[in-house]
Design an enzyme around this catalytic site. Structure first.
Site, mmCIF file in Angstrom:
data_model
loop_
_atom_site.group_PDB
_atom_site.id
_atom_site.type_symbol
_atom_site.label_atom_id
_atom_site.label_comp_id
_atom_site.label_asym_id
_atom_site.label_seq_id
_atom_site.Cartn_x
_atom_site.Cartn_y
_atom_site.Cartn_z
ATOM 1 N N ARG A 59 -10.390 -9.535 -3.405
ATOM 2 C CA ARG A 59 -11.435 -10.216 -3.165
ATOM 3 C C ARG A 59 -10.690 -11.688 -3.266
ATOM 4 N NH1 ARG A 59 -15.742 -8.536 -1.275
ATOM 5 N NH2 ARG A 59 -16.923 -10.386 -2.496
ATOM 6 N N VAL A 60 -11.326 -12.799 -2.584
ATOM 7 C CA VAL A 60 -10.946 -14.049 -2.600
ATOM 8 C C VAL A 60 -11.380 -14.536 -3.918
ATOM 9 C CG1 VAL A 60 -10.710 -14.298 -0.008
ATOM 10 C CG2 VAL A 60 -12.895 -14.983 -1.342
ATOM 11 N N ASP A 61 -12.358 -14.043 -4.574
ATOM 12 C CA ASP A 61 -12.348 -14.762 -6.072
ATOM 13 C C ASP A 61 -11.345 -14.400 -6.835
ATOM 14 O OD1 ASP A 61 -15.207 -14.499 -4.463
ATOM 15 O OD2 ASP A 61 -15.516 -12.811 -6.273
ATOM 16 N N ASP A 62 -10.685 -13.508 -6.646
ATOM 17 C CA ASP A 62 -9.604 -13.185 -7.525
ATOM 18 C C ASP A 62 -8.078 -13.616 -7.049
ATOM 19 O OD1 ASP A 62 -11.204 -11.241 -8.962
ATOM 20 O OD2 ASP A 62 -10.561 -9.645 -7.529
ATOM 21 N N VAL A 63 -8.163 -14.471 -5.877
ATOM 22 C CA VAL A 63 -6.927 -14.990 -5.445
ATOM 23 C C VAL A 63 -6.286 -15.992 -6.550
ATOM 24 C CG1 VAL A 63 -6.239 -16.672 -3.880
ATOM 25 C CG2 VAL A 63 -7.274 -14.796 -2.999
#
Ligand code: PRX
Length: 640
Positions: free
Chosen positions: A541-545
């Protein structure tokens, strides 16, 4: 196009050239040294491609090209294999995915009328398959099983449909289903579909609050549940949770008139179940009295089929709405090709119907294809860790754990890192079964990027290529589409029949979350890399990048590196706020006895992030975790 298959590439040319490729497969499986992860190609085993529905990359490219150049023709041809009371008009679909051009709309087969339940059951029975087993049910206890043929399933569905109609449920009314994996769960979904009611299945591991929140949002006329369920050695009293949720909903002004309760006597007797006369009804007391035939409600293709809530990263859960016609065609078609379906197959998807995977690939996709589906009530670890392979063998009647009957393995929901991929391939599948690592989402209805198991070599850890009709785009943070080998934000350029049409009651949130980040695209929220051969690699997930000195690192990439060490079984990586450092080296590595995972196997990184940044009072709802005690252990371990 997005299919960046370079014809000058030696390995891919190899795929196109036929039988000689088998030798390369052996070489890879036997561990020929490989330049990098990206270069490891695993070819379909001998004989697999010859029998496959799509047996070569060329055949795929031809079909894919057609699906992109003429989506209306491609999908209407497929749709014509199903029953429609009235057909669609000239315009097979309309779409606007660009917020700058106005409201986001997606419509497929609008104006045509059909019924999903009719297509899944009556149509297959009329084709002569009434005596074929539709559901092969396996209970929590080994040896506790049951089965229903297509004809028997239809009769059960009709009885429930008639009951629901009798208590006043009409086309368009919502019904919440809170049930474990009994046969009655798909029966309830199909009964709703038959009469045009909109089902909203809530995973029966969700807490009172989560259930109440969903009831308040979709205002159902009835709740269908069961009194209790055994999972492993635990008894969970579902009816108590429903009772509390209904009290909670009433406080918010939502009164539900009927609570149909299935007596699951292997878990709990009715005498022990708390009861509210007037509202609660035992399924077994009423449903079997109804007629085993029930008229079908013919529905517009764009009428809602179901709502399924998916947790938002902030705020209340999102009611993902899927409509009838497009979802029916898309789940049936993706099921058929991603699993190279043959009528003699016995198919098992271990997902619970409380998740989208259970909707699309336990209930709808397989039954629309007339398949025999295994529905498993229990836990994969009970009575021991061999239960899955026990079930695999049981339904093929071969010796204990031979797994010889396996043809294809599937994977979904989390990136499957190359080490886990190789274990699944070599150990479970005896280096023989292709793995369909399917990338998709609750919102997408069905697979968007998936291997077609006989058509091209796989790369461990890559979901490979887009399904028919799907045009992925990898965009940068400004929304510019990147070409060739690249990495960025995974978006989709066009609509496909199975796409969700809105978030229930909040079209604005639908547009803001998915279509505003990059104008003109559906944004998935996932990071992705496309390699030189055009293969797609999901990076999390990009929020987790994790952002280290401007370098954006996907959690999946670090996790893959960690689990490539033989001592490491699995890993979850999260970023915490930190001074900008020069190197992308982890500050701390915690050894943990387990990771916080949902019962569907998703790692809840949100919880890990909160633990890592010591925001312990913001852990949120942990009720869906397979083992909530893991959280306390992690908190203790990370106390620094
Ligand atoms: O991050 C992706 C991950 O799961 C998310 C969708 O979750 P959900 O809506 O619960 O649906 C689960 C079943 C489809 C995606 O945004 N995901 C799903 N499949 C894969 C994946 N990540 C990597 N590889 C996959 N095959």
């Amino acid at each position: 196009q997005t299919m960046a298959t370079s014809s000058s590439d030696r390995r891919l040319r190899h795929v196109e050239s036929g039988p000689g490729r088998m030798q390369r497969l052996n070489a890879v499986v036997l561990g020929e040294s490989i330049a990098s992860e990206e270069d490891e190609l695993v070819f379909p085993s001998e004989g697999f491609s010859e029998q496959a529905l799509v047996s070569s990359h060329e055949q795929y490219l031809k079909m894919y090209k057609r699906s992109i150049e003429d989506p209306a023709g491609f999908w209407s041809e497929i749709a014509s294999e199903f029953y429609w009371k009235t057909k669609w008009g000239e315009e097979v679909f309309t779409e606007n995915l660009d917020v700058r051009k106005g409201k986001i709309t997606i419509e497929w087969f609008k104006g045509a009328t059909t019924n999903v339940c009719y297509n899944a059951l009556d149509r297959n029975i009329e084709a002569g398959n009434g005596g074929k087993i539709a559901i092969q049910w396996e209970g929590n206890e080994p040896g506790h099983d049951a089965q229903l043929t297509y004809s028997e399933l239809l009769e059960k569905v009709c009885q429930l449909s008639n009951y629901l109609k009798d208590i006043g449920i009409r086309k368009g009314d919502a019904v919440v289903i809170y049930m474990p994996m009994l046969m009655e769960l798909p029966i309830a979904m199909l009964a709703c579909a038959r009469i045009g009611a909109v089902h909203s299945v809530v995973f029966a591991g969700f807490s009172t609050e989560s259930l109440a929140q969903r009831i308040v949002d979709c205002k159902p006329k009835a709740v269908i549940t069961c009194n209790a369920v055994c999972r492993g050695t635990k008894v969970i009293q579902l009816k108590d949770i429903v009772d509390d949720a209904l009290v909670e909903s009433a406080k918010n002004g939502i009164l539900v008139g009927a609570c149909l309760t299935y007596e699951n006597s292997s878990a709990m007797m009715r005498e022990e179940t708390k009861w509210q006369d007037g509202r609660d009804i035992w399924w077994q007391d009423v449903v079997p009295k109804y007629s085993t035939t029930c008229e079908v409600e013919w529905m517009d293709a764009e009428d809602p089929l179901f709502l399924l809530y998916t947790s938002g990263s902030t705020g209340k859960p999102k009611g993902v709405l899927h409509t009838i016609g497009g979802y029916m065609i898309y789940t049936a078609t993706t099921f058929k090709y991603a699993f190279d379906y043959k009528p003699s197959d016995i198919y098992w998807c271990t997902a619970d119907c409380g998740w989208i995977t259970g909707h699309s690939y336990v209930t709808y996709g397989p039954l629309l294809n007339g398949a025999t589906v295994v529905v498993f009530e229990g836990a994969p670890t009970y009575p021991d860790y061999g239960r899955c392979w026990d079930i695999v063998d049981k339904f093929k009647y071969v010796t204990r754990y031979s797994r010889k009957s396996l043809r294809i393995l599937g994977s979904v929901g989390e990136p499957i890192n190359p080490s886990a991929w190789r274990w699944l391939f070599n150990v479970v599948g005896d280096s023989r079964c292709p793995i369909s690592d399917t990338w998709w989402q609750t919102e997408t209805g069905g697979f968007l990027i998936t291997p077609l198991p006989g058509a091209w070599p796989q790369k461990p850890g890559s979901a490979t290529f887009p399904f028919f009709g799907v045009q992925p785009a990898i965009v940068d943070e400004k929304g510019n589409e990147l070409e060739g080998e690249c990495s960025g934000y995974l978006s989709i350029k066009n609509s496909w029949p199975g796409a969700f049409r809105t978030l229930y009651g909040d079209h604005e949130r639908y547009e803001t979350t998915y279509f505003k980040p990059f104008s003109g695209y559906y944004f998935s929220g996932d990071g992705c890399r496309r390699d030189k051969d055009g293969y797609y690699w999901l990076t999390g997930r990009v929020d987790d990048v994790i952002n280290v000195s401007g370098h954006r690192i996907g959690t999946a990439e670090v996790e893959s590196a960690l689990v490539s060490h033989p001592q490491c079984a699995e890993a979850a990586v999260v970023g915490v706020e930190h001074e900008i450092g020069a190197f992308a080296a982890p500050d701390r590595i915690h050894w943990a006895p387990g990771l916080p995972k949902t019962r569907s196997g998703k790692i809840m990184r949100r919880i890990l992030r909160k633990i890592a940044s010591r925001q312990l009072d913001e852990l949120g709802d942990t009720s869906t975790l397979a083992d909530p005690s893991v959280v306390d252990q992690l908190i203790a371990l990370s106390d620094f």
